[in-house]
Design a protein around this motif. Sequence first.
Motif, PDB file in Angstrom:
ATOM      1  N   THR A 192     -59.901  90.417 -27.320  1.00 31.93           N
ATOM      2  CA  THR A 192     -59.285  90.036 -28.447  1.00 31.93           C
ATOM      3  C   THR A 192     -60.175  90.346 -29.785  1.00 31.93           C
ATOM      4  O   THR A 192     -59.452  90.991 -30.883  1.00 31.93           O
ATOM      5  N   ALA A 193     -61.376  90.249 -29.785  1.00 31.32           N
ATOM      6  CA  ALA A 193     -62.239  90.393 -30.974  1.00 31.32           C
ATOM      7  C   ALA A 193     -62.208  91.814 -31.121  1.00 31.32           C
ATOM      8  O   ALA A 193     -62.013  92.487 -32.265  1.00 31.32           O
ATOM      9  N   PHE A 194     -62.239  92.740 -30.352  1.00 35.44           N
ATOM     10  CA  PHE A 194     -62.312  94.292 -30.528  1.00 35.44           C
ATOM     11  C   PHE A 194     -60.935  94.610 -30.825  1.00 35.44           C
ATOM     12  O   PHE A 194     -60.861  95.712 -31.522  1.00 35.44           O
ATOM     13  N   SER A 195     -59.854  94.250 -30.348  1.00 34.50           N
ATOM     14  CA  SER A 195     -58.426  94.719 -30.493  1.00 34.50           C
ATOM     15  C   SER A 195     -58.175  94.454 -31.927  1.00 34.50           C
ATOM     16  O   SER A 195     -57.637  95.089 -32.755  1.00 34.50           O
ATOM     17  N   SER A 196     -58.542  93.017 -32.543  1.00 35.70           N
ATOM     18  CA  SER A 196     -58.468  92.701 -33.810  1.00 35.70           C
ATOM     19  C   SER A 196     -59.040  93.591 -34.954  1.00 35.70           C
ATOM     20  O   SER A 196     -58.536  93.936 -35.783  1.00 35.70           O
ATOM     21  N   LEU A 197     -60.338  94.080 -34.691  1.00 36.27           N
ATOM     22  CA  LEU A 197     -61.390  94.969 -35.209  1.00 36.27           C
ATOM     23  C   LEU A 197     -60.585  96.174 -35.636  1.00 36.27           C
ATOM     24  O   LEU A 197     -60.593  96.812 -36.479  1.00 36.27           O
ATOM     25  N   ALA A 198     -60.064  96.666 -34.285  1.00 36.07           N
ATOM     26  CA  ALA A 198     -59.393  98.119 -34.467  1.00 36.07           C
ATOM     27  C   ALA A 198     -58.223  98.167 -35.215  1.00 36.07           C
ATOM     28  O   ALA A 198     -57.875  98.973 -35.941  1.00 36.07           O
ATOM     29  N   LEU A 199     -57.364  96.929 -35.239  1.00 37.41           N
ATOM     30  CA  LEU A 199     -56.100  96.826 -36.054  1.00 37.41           C
ATOM     31  C   LEU A 199     -56.624  96.744 -37.398  1.00 37.41           C
ATOM     32  O   LEU A 199     -55.811  97.183 -38.338  1.00 37.41           O
ATOM     33  N   PHE A 200     -57.561  95.946 -37.790  1.00 41.34           N
ATOM     34  CA  PHE A 200     -57.971  95.881 -39.142  1.00 41.34           C
ATOM     35  C   PHE A 200     -58.405  97.143 -39.739  1.00 41.34           C
ATOM     36  O   PHE A 200     -58.155  97.551 -40.772  1.00 41.34           O
ATOM     37  N   ILE A 201     -59.355  97.988 -39.030  1.00 39.23           N
ATOM     38  CA  ILE A 201     -59.710  99.279 -39.351  1.00 39.23           C
ATOM     39  C   ILE A 201     -58.648 100.209 -39.537  1.00 39.23           C
ATOM     40  O   ILE A 201     -58.258 100.858 -40.830  1.00 39.23           O
ATOM     41  N   ALA A 202     -57.374 100.090 -38.684  1.00 36.92           N
ATOM     42  CA  ALA A 202     -56.238 100.962 -38.787  1.00 36.92           C
ATOM     43  C   ALA A 202     -55.599 100.577 -40.318  1.00 36.92           C
ATOM     44  O   ALA A 202     -54.760 101.477 -41.015  1.00 36.92           O
ATOM     45  N   CYS A 203     -55.427  99.369 -40.565  1.00 36.99           N
ATOM     46  CA  CYS A 203     -54.838  98.836 -41.756  1.00 36.99           C
ATOM     47  C   CYS A 203     -55.739  99.213 -42.983  1.00 36.99           C
ATOM     48  O   CYS A 203     -54.991  99.379 -44.086  1.00 36.99           O
TER      49      CYS A 203
END
Length: 805
Positions: free
Chosen positions: A684-695
Amino acid sequence: MIQNYIKIAWRNILKNRGYATINIVGLAIGLACCLLIVIYVQHELSYDKYHVNKDRIFRVVHDYKEVGSTEQHQIWGNAPIGEALKADFPEIEKIVQFSGQTSILLKQGENRFQEENVFFMDSTAFDVFSWKILAGNPHTALKNAYSVVLTESTAKKYFGDQNPIGKTIEGGLAAGRADAGLYTVTAVMADVPANSHFTFDALLSMSTFRKGRPDVFEKEGWDYVDFYTYFLTSKEFDPTKFNQKIPDFLKRHIQVHENASSKYGFHLEPMLQAYMHSTADRQPGTTGSFQNLYIFAIIGGFILLIACVNFMNLATSRSMERAKEVGVRKAIGANKSNLILQFMSESLVLVFIGGILAIALVIAFLPFMEAFSGKQFGYSTLLNGTTWTIFFLVTLITGILAASYPALILANFKPIKVLKGTFSNSKGGTLLRRGLVVFQFCLSIALIAGTVIVFSQLNQLQQQDLGFQKAQRLIIDYNFDEKVNNNLEAIKNTLAKDKDVQSVTASRTVPGAFFPNAGTEIMSTDGKMTNFAPSLYEVDIDFIPNMGIKMAAGRAYSRDFPADSAHSLVINESAAKLWGYSNPQDIIGKQFRQWGKEGTVIGVVKDFNYLSLHRKIEPLALRLEPSSSRYLTVNLQNVNQQTIDRMGKLWAELAPHRPFLYSFLDDNFNRQYEADYNFRRLFTAFSSLALFIACLGLLGLVTYTAQQRTKEIGVRKVLGASIYNLVLLLSSDFIRLLVIALCIATPLSWIAMNKWLDNFAYHIEPKWWMFAFAGFSAVLIALVTVSFQTFKAAKANPVDSLRDE
């Protein structure tokens, strides 16, 4: 020139602080995530590599094949195989055997603790394994009976700063065996490294075990299971040739009956495969998941790719602003290689700054990584040369990959077109940026869908009907204490008088805890007595109703039938099927023989999940044997601290010689899923960070697009376009790209997560709404990101943009 390049790079960063910040922060988070995952992967792959002879240590994996069932493999096995292997194979230099994990009450003065992580170990342990001895002789420390080796932390717990060598410590019965007595501390060793496939707090000499149960080490003891067998081989040892000799070895040492219902064999497993690659049951410690490791490595790669895509997207989208600079440089003699070197230098400066920030982020978040993963890394991990080498290479490769395409694009600009003002962004560049956005959000949506599926599966574990009641069950662990077992009914009756107690039962094990197997003969459908070895629960007469286990046929044990204590047996539905009875009613009344008992099967309980939901329900026999109990299970009406305190006071009166060690059944059972919960937190943590970087990257692109279309927005506003129309205009292109990403990500994530779900015997089926939710979440988050900037651009005064020439 290099100095000039760096100076220009620094000026461009200061001039475009916003874009530089987005690039640096995105890269820093990507590199930090990558480094954290590298640390995690390195730790998982480092298990047992600290042993000097790690490549020469093997262990025995016992193979059991029951008629009509699949072959079972387990590390836990018999004792005689050790001496037999040493005698028959000269290529084996040392054999070390140790018992199953033992629980024992140790007392020294006022210090009294029940130690759960103890093994009886051969004296050859320190010849095979490279554990560090701090005091004492490693070659003789476990030679004599009633010797004990303590780890450093355990020694301090009992003796403080005193030298414990030669001092004694009182040991109670360990797992019900006759090995109570005074143990002499013969050595103190450093705590077992965390990256070991099994750990312990103390070692008791195996000669103590032999003294209590000499029969299980004899040639006839091949059926008694309670040992792990490891051995050190010579440097010339060939596992392939050794495996070819195993059949002859078995013929020499084991007499096989023609009518035997099971077949025994064994094979070897390198110790270095024990943690990450072993699939055998009954391990001496925890095991890792190579699949989960693989998933995290992929996620780390995804995050880094997303960060690189951001970098490339923003660099190429801003190429028009650097076009005239490129034209002028080319007109005054700069060649292509000079320009590539210049723009690569600028990009590498950004990557260098991002790398420094990434290190700071890793230092700050390493404790959170430890909490999320359940591992102990320590800041010393960052001083590892391999870690730094990997990080440097990853940063360098990231910088080159992220910078190469923008540098090539900028270096290829035609100076004549640029200086005449006829140059414009190519369709190829626009398509590339759109493709990169699709790629980014394809990965992000796949990770969101994966997170939803992981949460759903672990929620399923919590809500699954296990076939027994685990809520509000207080477990009191008295570790087979004879005084308690001899007075069991009186203790149960006293506890049952409390106003919050509904019932009390005693048993050798509880769901989620350790249990043995028992050789059991039952008359099968062909009328013959057939022997299998189902799992065994030794219980008292109240166990089945106390646990809320339902009957499928026959009856449970009852005080109305005194013969139950010696001549009755209850099994589960899977055991009935094992003996050939698809209808559980048909096995009622059939003859059985088990560990000295003979009689009839009186009942079949419905299958219940006494194992984790990673595994299917296995055959189980519930033997009425209260004298072998270790646990009291108290069914409470109300669970609160006052009730627990009353239970503690009652226990102090009933068993003053035993500490009040309690837990709750649901907590104990759920502990089997600790690795799964850690996986969920990390995923969950790394998925959230991936989405944050994409945004972050999307925000930069939208901001730049809005600036490029400033005059168009102004004209549209003058002609009557509303803010809603303008926001929709600027957002629609990006939303279409997200929809495309959803269509690509859905099948990919469905395939990947189905493979992960295969690890569970009982698992959910991925639903369409999970992927729809992932897509909707990504679109919503992206829309918020896009709308904020587009709304700002749409709300600007058109006069300001139209009068600026």
